[in-house]
Write an enzyme that holds these catalytic residues in place. Structure first.
Site, PDB file in Angstrom:
ATOM      1  CG  HIS A 178      -5.872  -2.302  -0.551  1.00  0.00           C
ATOM      2  ND1 HIS A 178      -4.807  -2.939   0.060  1.00  0.00           N
ATOM      3  CD2 HIS A 178      -5.547  -0.971  -0.513  1.00  0.00           C
ATOM      4  CE1 HIS A 178      -3.912  -2.059   0.433  1.00  0.00           C
ATOM      5  NE2 HIS A 178      -4.326  -0.850   0.093  1.00  0.00           N
ATOM      6  CD  GLU A 179      -7.045   1.601  -2.956  1.00  0.00           C
ATOM      7  OE1 GLU A 179      -7.008   2.379  -1.983  1.00  0.00           O
ATOM      8  OE2 GLU A 179      -6.011   1.181  -3.513  1.00  0.00           O
ATOM      9  CB  CYS A 228      -0.889  -0.022   1.244  1.00  0.00           C
ATOM     10  SG  CYS A 228      -1.957   1.404   1.415  1.00  0.00           S
ATOM     11  CG  HIS A 274      -7.304   3.084   2.435  1.00  0.00           C
ATOM     12  ND1 HIS A 274      -6.289   3.198   3.357  1.00  0.00           N
ATOM     13  CD2 HIS A 274      -6.768   2.466   1.349  1.00  0.00           C
ATOM     14  CE1 HIS A 274      -5.181   2.659   2.842  1.00  0.00           C
ATOM     15  NE2 HIS A 274      -5.441   2.206   1.643  1.00  0.00           N
TER      16      HIS A 274
END
Lengths: 172, 173
Positions: free
Chosen positions: A138-139, A96, A142
Site C-alpha cells: 500500500h505504501e 488510507c 504512493h
C-alpha cells in the site's frame, strides 16, 4: 520532531512519481524522524510514505506491531524500495490517511520480498507476509502516485465464480 | 436540496444507466449512494438522488427514458437521515443445495443477535437439475464474531448448508 500535514485526495500532488533518495545525510534522518512521528499520530498508525507529506522521495515507513505484536519486522524504514518477488493473492479492505472516510477492497500479494536501503544507505532485503506485506505494498504504491482507489475490486467478482466460466469448465 | 430514493427496473439492455442518469443530470439532480445491478434478466437501480426543484420535475425529466426503454420508475421522498455509524465488521458466507427457507432461517438467526445487515448478495447457480444457492452477507455484529458463529451453527445440519463467518478487517494505512 514534528507531525507533518498529510495531503488528502483529490490533491493532485498524490499522483506524482517520487524520486530516488541519493543523499543519506542528517537532513534525511531528521525528515524520517518527522515522518515517523506523523505515521504514529495517524488513525491507522501503521504506515506512511513520503509523498503523503508532499516530499517526492522514495521513502516508506511501516510498523505493524500494533496489529501483529512481535510477529513482524517491527519498525521498517524502506528507502528506494523495490519489490523483488511476490506470491499469493488476497482480497482485503483498506483505508488510507490520504483518502478520509472511504474504504474499499483491494487485491495484494500475500508474501513479498522487498529490497531497500536503510538510513545509512545499506542495502537490505525483507520478507513480509499477510498484513505487513499488505502495508508495504500500500505504501509503496504512493511512491508511484497510486492510491488504493486505483486498485479497487468488486466484491461480487471476487466471491462468485462467473457462470460462463463454470459452464466452460463442466464441458471440459 | 431535498432527497429521494429512486427505484428503476427494466429488462436488461445497454443504455439504461446512461439514459436515467442523463435525465437526472438535466433535471439538476445529483446522485448519492447507488446500487445498480442485473438481477435475473432485469436491470435494477436503487439510488439516492438530491434534487433542487420539485419531484414532479424529476419525474417529467425521466419520462422519455422510461418510455424509450420500457422502465418502471418509482420515487420516494426521504428525509436526510444520517447513515448509521456501525460499519460492517462481519462477513457471513452461505452456500448449499438450493431449497426454500435458507435466507429466512439464516437472517432470522442473525436478527436474534441484533446483527445489522448492511449488504446481502445472493445468487442461484449450479446446473438446473441440481441448483445451488450462494449468499454473502455483510453487516455489523454488536455481540461479536463468536456470537454469530454460535447462533448459526445449528443451521448447518438443519438446513444442510455450509456457513462461514469471517471478520472484515479494514486495514487503515
Amino acid at each position: 520532531m514534528a507531525v507533518l500535514p498529510i495531503l488528502t485526495y483529490p490533491d493532485p500532488r498524490l499522483h506524482r512519481k517520487a524520486q530516488p533518495v541519493e543523499q543519506f545525510d542528517e537532513e534525511l534522518r531528521r525528515f524520517v524522524a518527522d515522518l515517523t512521528e506523523t505515521m504514529y499520530a495517524g488513525p491507522g498508525g501503521v504506515g506512511i510514505a513520503a509523498p503523503q507529506v508532499d516530499r517526492l522521495q522514495r521513502i516508506v515507513l511501516v510498523d505493524v506491531r500494533s496489529k501483529l505484536g512481535d510477529d513482524c519486522h517491527g519498525f521498517l524504514c524502506l528507502i528506494n524500495p523495490e519489490l523483488i518477488a511476490w506470491e499469493g493473492m488476497a482480497v482485503g479492505r483498506e483505508g488510507c490517511m490520504s483518502v478520509p472516510d472511504f474504504t474499499g477492497n483491494v487485491i495484494r500479494a500475500e508474501r513479498i520480498r522487498v529490497q531497500a536501503q536503510d538510513l545509512d544507505g545499506r542495502s537490505r532485503v525483507y520478507e513480509c507476509a499477510g498484513f505487513e506485506a499488505r502495508a508495504v505494498q500500500h505504501e509503496m504504491d504512493h511512491l508511484d502516485g497510486f492510491l488504493f482507489l486505483d486498485r479497487l475490486v468488486s466484491r461480487k467478482t471476487d466471491l462468485f465464480r462467473r457462470k460462463n466460466y463454470q459452464k466452460k469448465e463442466s464441458k471440459a | 436540496m431535498s432527497q429521494a430514493l429512486l427505484t428503476v427496473i427494466g429488462e436488461d439492455r445497454p443504455g439504461i444507466v446512461a439514459a436515467v442518469t442523463q435525465a437526472l443530470h438535466t433535471a439538476d439532480c445529483a446522485i448519492g449512494d447507488a446500487s445498480m445491478m442485473r438481477l435475473g434478466g432485469y436491470f435494477t437501480i436503487m439510488q439516492i438522488i438530491h434534487y433542487s426543484r420539485d419531484l414532479g420535475t424529476v419525474e417529467t425529466a425521466l419520462d422519455p427514458a422510461m418510455k424509450a426503454l420500457n422502465l418502471r420508475i418509482h420515487l420516494d421522498p426521504i428525509s436526510s437521515a444520517p447513515a448509521a455509524a456501525d460499519e460492517a465488521n462481519v462477513r457471513v458466507t452461505v452456500y448449499g443445495a438450493d431449497h426454500a427457507g435458507i435466507v429466512a432461517s439464516v437472517t432470522q438467526a442473525l436478527a436474534s443477535v441484533h446483527f445489522n445487515i448492511v449488504e446481502l448478495e445472493s445468487e442461484q447457480s449450479g446446473n438446473p437439475e441440481r441448483p445451488i444457492y450462494v449468499m454473502v452477507i455483510q453487516g455489523s455484529a454488536p455481540g461479536g464474531l463468536a456470537e454469530v458463529r454460535e447462533v448459526l451453527e445449528p443451521l448447518k445440519s438443519r438446513e444442510a448448508i455450509e456457513i462461514g463467518v469471517h471478520p472484515i478487517d479494514t486495514a487503515m494505512f
